[in-house]
Every structure is written in structure tokens, then in C-alpha cells.
Scaffold this active site. Structure first.
Site, mmCIF file in Angstrom:
data_model
loop_
_atom_site.group_PDB
_atom_site.id
_atom_site.type_symbol
_atom_site.label_atom_id
_atom_site.label_comp_id
_atom_site.label_asym_id
_atom_site.label_seq_id
_atom_site.Cartn_x
_atom_site.Cartn_y
_atom_site.Cartn_z
ATOM 1 N N ASP A 40 15.052 7.906 5.370
ATOM 2 C CA ASP A 40 13.727 7.947 4.753
ATOM 3 C C ASP A 40 13.790 7.681 3.253
ATOM 4 O O ASP A 40 12.826 7.194 2.661
ATOM 5 C CB ASP A 40 13.085 9.318 4.978
ATOM 6 C CG ASP A 40 12.452 9.444 6.358
ATOM 7 O OD1 ASP A 40 12.338 8.415 7.048
ATOM 8 O OD2 ASP A 40 12.088 10.566 6.749
ATOM 9 N N HIS A 51 5.163 15.636 8.458
ATOM 10 C CA HIS A 51 4.483 14.433 7.968
ATOM 11 C C HIS A 51 2.969 14.565 8.109
ATOM 12 O O HIS A 51 2.214 14.192 7.217
ATOM 13 C CB HIS A 51 4.947 13.204 8.751
ATOM 14 C CG HIS A 51 6.067 12.463 8.097
ATOM 15 N ND1 HIS A 51 5.959 11.875 6.867
ATOM 16 C CD2 HIS A 51 7.332 12.206 8.512
ATOM 17 C CE1 HIS A 51 7.094 11.297 6.536
ATOM 18 N NE2 HIS A 51 7.946 11.482 7.517
ATOM 19 N N GLN A 69 10.137 15.754 10.621
ATOM 20 C CA GLN A 69 9.169 14.782 11.109
ATOM 21 C C GLN A 69 7.808 15.419 11.301
ATOM 22 O O GLN A 69 6.767 14.834 10.966
ATOM 23 C CB GLN A 69 9.653 14.201 12.433
ATOM 24 C CG GLN A 69 8.813 13.047 12.935
ATOM 25 C CD GLN A 69 8.843 11.872 11.973
ATOM 26 O OE1 GLN A 69 9.904 11.421 11.577
ATOM 27 N NE2 GLN A 69 7.684 11.387 11.578
ATOM 28 N N GLU A 81 10.204 5.474 16.947
ATOM 29 C CA GLU A 81 10.338 4.949 15.583
ATOM 30 C C GLU A 81 11.698 5.356 15.008
ATOM 31 O O GLU A 81 12.454 4.532 14.511
ATOM 32 C CB GLU A 81 9.208 5.505 14.711
ATOM 33 C CG GLU A 81 9.309 5.093 13.248
ATOM 34 C CD GLU A 81 8.338 5.863 12.369
ATOM 35 O OE1 GLU A 81 8.151 5.440 11.221
ATOM 36 O OE2 GLU A 81 7.797 6.899 12.802
ATOM 37 N N HIS A 82 11.991 6.653 15.056
ATOM 38 C CA HIS A 82 13.284 7.179 14.625
ATOM 39 C C HIS A 82 13.993 7.782 15.833
ATOM 40 O O HIS A 82 13.382 8.531 16.603
ATOM 41 C CB HIS A 82 13.113 8.292 13.586
ATOM 42 C CG HIS A 82 12.316 7.912 12.384
ATOM 43 N ND1 HIS A 82 10.959 8.185 12.272
ATOM 44 C CD2 HIS A 82 12.666 7.283 11.234
ATOM 45 C CE1 HIS A 82 10.524 7.747 11.099
ATOM 46 N NE2 HIS A 82 11.535 7.186 10.451
ATOM 47 N N ASN A 89 -3.092 6.224 6.634
ATOM 48 C CA ASN A 89 -3.777 6.995 7.671
ATOM 49 C C ASN A 89 -4.473 6.062 8.665
ATOM 50 O O ASN A 89 -4.325 4.843 8.613
ATOM 51 C CB ASN A 89 -4.767 7.987 7.050
ATOM 52 C CG ASN A 89 -5.848 7.291 6.226
ATOM 53 O OD1 ASN A 89 -6.150 6.100 6.428
ATOM 54 N ND2 ASN A 89 -6.439 8.001 5.293
ATOM 55 N N HIS A 137 1.797 -40.319 20.549
ATOM 56 C CA HIS A 137 3.096 -39.731 20.211
ATOM 57 C C HIS A 137 4.214 -40.746 20.489
ATOM 58 O O HIS A 137 5.115 -40.943 19.673
ATOM 59 C CB HIS A 137 3.346 -38.458 21.039
ATOM 60 C CG HIS A 137 2.633 -37.243 20.535
ATOM 61 N ND1 HIS A 137 1.274 -37.133 20.516
ATOM 62 C CD2 HIS A 137 3.120 -36.077 20.026
ATOM 63 C CE1 HIS A 137 0.928 -35.950 20.039
ATOM 64 N NE2 HIS A 137 2.041 -35.288 19.725
ATOM 65 N N SER A 194 3.738 8.780 12.398
ATOM 66 C CA SER A 194 5.196 8.776 12.430
ATOM 67 C C SER A 194 5.730 9.630 13.570
ATOM 68 O O SER A 194 5.069 10.562 14.037
ATOM 69 C CB SER A 194 5.727 9.290 11.090
ATOM 70 O OG SER A 194 7.090 8.992 10.950
ATOM 71 N N TYR A 223 0.854 -1.194 0.000
ATOM 72 C CA TYR A 223 0.000 0.000 0.000
ATOM 73 C C TYR A 223 0.887 1.240 0.000
ATOM 74 O O TYR A 223 1.730 1.401 0.886
ATOM 75 C CB TYR A 223 -0.940 0.028 1.212
ATOM 76 C CG TYR A 223 -1.848 1.236 1.152
ATOM 77 C CD1 TYR A 223 -2.956 1.233 0.306
ATOM 78 C CD2 TYR A 223 -1.573 2.383 1.875
ATOM 79 C CE1 TYR A 223 -3.778 2.347 0.199
ATOM 80 C CE2 TYR A 223 -2.384 3.509 1.771
ATOM 81 C CZ TYR A 223 -3.488 3.480 0.929
ATOM 82 O OH TYR A 223 -4.284 4.592 0.801
ATOM 83 N N GLN A 238 -10.498 0.723 1.565
ATOM 84 C CA GLN A 238 -11.009 -0.137 0.497
ATOM 85 C C GLN A 238 -9.880 -0.890 -0.214
ATOM 86 O O GLN A 238 -10.078 -2.027 -0.665
ATOM 87 C CB GLN A 238 -11.832 0.672 -0.509
ATOM 88 C CG GLN A 238 -11.127 1.833 -1.169
ATOM 89 C CD GLN A 238 -11.290 3.138 -0.411
ATOM 90 O OE1 GLN A 238 -11.440 3.164 0.805
ATOM 91 N NE2 GLN A 238 -11.255 4.244 -1.148
ATOM 92 N N GLU A 286 3.962 -36.854 29.272
ATOM 93 C CA GLU A 286 2.868 -35.916 28.981
ATOM 94 C C GLU A 286 1.563 -36.659 28.699
ATOM 95 O O GLU A 286 0.582 -36.047 28.267
ATOM 96 C CB GLU A 286 3.236 -35.028 27.782
ATOM 97 C CG GLU A 286 4.345 -34.022 28.115
ATOM 98 C CD GLU A 286 4.563 -32.993 27.012
ATOM 99 O OE1 GLU A 286 4.081 -33.197 25.876
ATOM 100 O OE2 GLU A 286 5.219 -31.977 27.302
#
Length: 430
Positions: free
Chosen positions: A356, A258, A255, A322-323, A209, A415, A233, A124, A186, A410
Site C-alpha cells: 500500500d 478503509h 483492510q 484485489e489483495h 467513493n 483493399h 477495497s 484523483y 465534480q 473478403e
């Protein structure tokens, strides 16, 4: 940015809280979208394109003619930059390949592990306020290196029913054959269920998003894997007196632009360097085209003065950014103590922007504190590790008694019998 001086540890969680996302409320909007795509396929995708993207889509798949047209619209300078980024990202991800493992753990018992590509992956690529053609590289390169059988890309169309030329150019350069004009929840639904134009995939990758994020979480419940949980982010910059204020301010703002829900955190060794950096932030912010977006992000952000380095590092690891940018004198020593971060940038001359786009590392990274337990996207994200074992008659005679004892303990008699019946056969007792 709010400024805190040596805040006590019991306040860190509250002061560093990310902007809240009401995922349950968003899911109420996303679920009907996904169900409609499940039932109606391409027809639903066209309807949502009209409703959300305000465009009528006749053909969901991008044509070769559209790709050729896009190539002519991308400036030569940008093509050269994309090519350089492609080379670096390919080199770094190619080096992540691991050889097959084969080991005789005891006489007659051999264990193996091999990497096998995820067969069908969906990428995506956001295309709204910032068309992220760089993400095509970050996802497409490792997908192709891994050998994924089918790679499909979805990106939202513009008002003319076209995908941004740089996205199409990059996708073609990487070798992605199937490109779909679909965005938002979608598109994730199409990956999850499949439509007439979009094949159902095994794993979904890519940022988006809050609606895309919610749809990816719902996809998990339908048996489709995702790259990682993701939110807005974020960056944390740790700076001391050796930091160059203008550089740090530029990193914070890169940053912040964004989106309004992005978060930037500044941790400084003194009030003096904090003031210098924030002064630079104000000066640079005034010149930014995306000033309003950056300003709203800064409203969600905080600057923390932490004079004790041990406490500063503890705060960074608790936040799990994250960064993480380390603009400090002893960046290598500090980096060695970081256990929770998506990607780390060392020294005054290593901006987050490099990662990036073009340094070679991947920019698809865990947000919202998930760096505590998740890695960023890598070649490993596109493969599965399958283990194998092969046991000879001698091997089963060596290993079998151990398995029999454990299975019996067990109370799993079948087994145990699966081993016993073979041992008896080897010993001629059947």
C-alpha cells in the site's frame, strides 16, 4: 465474521458476494453534477465545494505559497518515509520500461512497436477520512516516468479551503505542477470536460467513493479513458497452521478500516487456526481508533474453512481478490497457481500495508472481481503501444500476393487494388 466450513462450490458466488452498489441510482445523482460542470466550469466547482465540502474557494489552483506552507507542516519523519517510498516505487516502475521492438518478419517487411505516453492525465486523490498521499506516489511516479505531457491532480479541500499538506508535499516532490481544489464527481467532470482551471484530460486515474466511481464510468462514454473499473477495497488472506494469528488479524483489520463497504475474506485450512485468528481480530479491533468503520466492514465479511488446498485455490481464483495474502507453508507453490488477483503478498512477513505504501509495487488495483481481466496500474497504464510497418518494393512483391488473395476472398476489392496497383508499378505495368 460469518464462518463457513467446506462450503459447496455452488454456494461460493453467493457467500462471497461483494457489498452491492446501486450504480444506476448513483448515476442519477452524478449526471446533473457532471452536466453542471460541463456548462459552468469553475463556477460549478466552487458551488459544489460549498455544497459538499462546506467551504468557499476563491482560487481553484493551489499556489506556490500554499505548497511551501505545506512543506513546513509535514513532519521530518514522514518526509523521510515518503522519500524512501518514492525511491522504491521509482525503481520498480522504471524497470517496467520496454525497449522499442523492430523486426523484419520477412524480407522487405519490417514491423515495429513503440511506447508513446498518454499526453494528458488526471489524477484523483481522495482526501476525506484518509488523505491518500501515498496514491500521489502510485500515480504520479509512473505518469512522470512515462513522459506524460500534462499531469493534473484534483483533491478535495478541507473546511479551511486547503488540501492536506502531505498530499501537496508529495505532489511537489513527484513534480506535479497543476493541483486543483476539487473533489468528488465534480472533479471527474472537470477532467472529462475541462474548465477554466482544469484541462480536459485523455485518461483519469485514482480511487474514490461510489460517486467518483460512477462519474468515471460516465466519463468513458464521453471518450475519456480510465485506469480500471473500481469498487470498495478488499483483501483475501489464505492461512494454514504456519500462519501467525496476530499477523493475519492485523492484515484483515488493516483492510477493514478503509471503509464500511470494504470486504475482508479469510480462508483457512482448519477450524482451529480460524478460531485463533478470529479471537485475535476481536482483541485488536477493540483497540482501533477506526473501530466502528472496521466493524461494519467485518459485518460484510466471511471466514471460510477449506481443508482441501486445491479447492481453496479454486475459491481464491473464483473470487479474484484485489489483495491476496498467502500465509501458508508453501506460499511460492500456491502463488504459482493463482491466476486471478490484483497483487499477491507472500509469507508471514509481507503485510499488505507494505504494498500500500512503500515496497515498490502499485496499490491501485482491480476490485470487485475485475482481477479476472484487469491488471493493476503500472507504467504501461500511462503509455500507448503504437505499431508501425515499413515495406520495400521487394517486400511488397513478397507479401502482396498474400494480401491480394485474402482481400479478394473478403470481397474487399479496393483493399486488393491498393496492393495490385503498387505491384504493377514495380513491374512497370502502369
Amino acid at each position: 465474521m460469518k464462518v463457513l466450513v467446506n462450503p459447496p462450490r455452488n454456494s461460493w458466488k453467493k457467500e462471497l458476494a461483494r457489498p452491492a452498489i446501486k450504480l444506476k441510482d448513483i448515476e442519477k445523482i452524478v449526471k446533473p453534477i457532471m452536466q453542471k460542470v460541463k456548462r459552468q466550469g469553475d463556477k460549478a466547482l466552487r458551488k459544489f465545494a460549498l455544497e459538499y465540502d462546506h467551504v468557499e474557494i476563491d482560487r481553484m489552483l493551489v499556489t506556490k505559497e500554499e505548497i511551501e506552507e505545506a512543506k513546513g507542516l509535514v513532519p521530518a519523519e514522514l518526509k523521510q518515509s515518503i522519500q524512501q517510498a518514492l525511491e522504491n516505487i521509482t525503481k520498480f516502475h522504471q524497470a517496467q520500461k520496454t525497449p522499442d521492438l523492430e523486426m523484419e518478419v520477412m524480407e522487405g517487411v519490417t514491423c515495429m512497436r513503440r511506447s508513446v505516453p498518454v499526453q494528458k492525465v488526471g489524477l484523483y486523490i481522495p482526501g476525506g477520512t484518509a488523505p491518500l498521499f501515498s496514491t500521489v506516489l502510485m500515480l504520479g511516479v509512473p505518469a512522470k516516468l512515462a513522459g506524460c505531457e500534462e499531469v493534473v491532480l484534483c483533491s478535495p479541500p478541507n473546511a479551511e479551503g486547503k488540501i492536506h499538506p502531505a498530499i501537496l508535499y508529495t505532489a511537489d516532490l513527484v513534480g506535479i505542477p497543476t493541483i486543483v481544489k476539487a473533489g468528488g464527481a465534480q472533479a471527474i467532470a472537470a477532467f472529462t470536460y475541462g474548465t477554466q482551471s482544469v484541462p480536459k484530460v485523455d485518461k483519469i486515474f485514482g480511487p474514490g467513493n461510489q460517486y467518483v466511481t460512477a462519474a468515471k464510468q460516465l466519463a468513458i462514454k464521453k471518450g475519456v479513458a480510465i485506469d480500471m473499473p473500481a469498487g470498495p477495497s478488499e483483501v483475501l488472506v489464505y492461512a494454514d497452521e504456519t500462519a501467525i494469528p496476530a499477523f493475519v488479524a492485523a492484515d484483515l483489520l488493516s483492510q477493514a478500516e478503509h471503509g464500511i463497504d470494504s470486504q475482508v475474506v479469510l480462508v483457512c485450512s482448519s477450524e482451529k487456526i480460524t478460531k485463533k485468528i478470529l479471537k485475535e481480530v476481536d482483541a485488536q479491533l477493540a483497540k482501533l481508533p477506526r473501530q466502528k468503520i472496521a466493524q461494519k466492514a467485518l459485518d460484510n465479511s466471511v471466514a471460510i474453512v477449506m481443508s482441501n488446498q486445491d479447492k481453496a485455490i479454486a475459491l481464491i481464483n473464483e473470487y479474484a481478490p484485489e489483495h491476496l495474502i498467502l500465509s501458508v507453508a508453501d506460499e511460492d507453490e500456491v502463488a504459482a497457481r493463482i491466476v486471478n488477483a490484483g497483487s499477491v503478498f507472500l509469507g508471514n512477513y509481507t503485510p499488505e500495508s507494505a504494498g500500500d505504501y512503500a515496497s515498490g509495487t502499485n496499490h491501485t488495483l482491480p476490485t470487485n472481481g475485475y482481477a479476472r481481466n484487469h491488471s493493476g496500474v503500472s507504467l504501461d497504464s500511462f503509455v500507448k503501444k503504437i505499431t508501425y510497418q515499413k515495406i520495400t518494393e521487394k517486400g511488397l512483391l513478397n507479401l502482396g500476393p498474400t494480401v491480394e488473395v485474402m482481400a479478394a476472398s473478403e470481397s474487399l476489392d479496393a483493399h486488393k487494388n491498393a496492393v495490385t496497383i503498387r505491384i504493377n508499378h514495380i513491374n512497370g505495368k502502369d
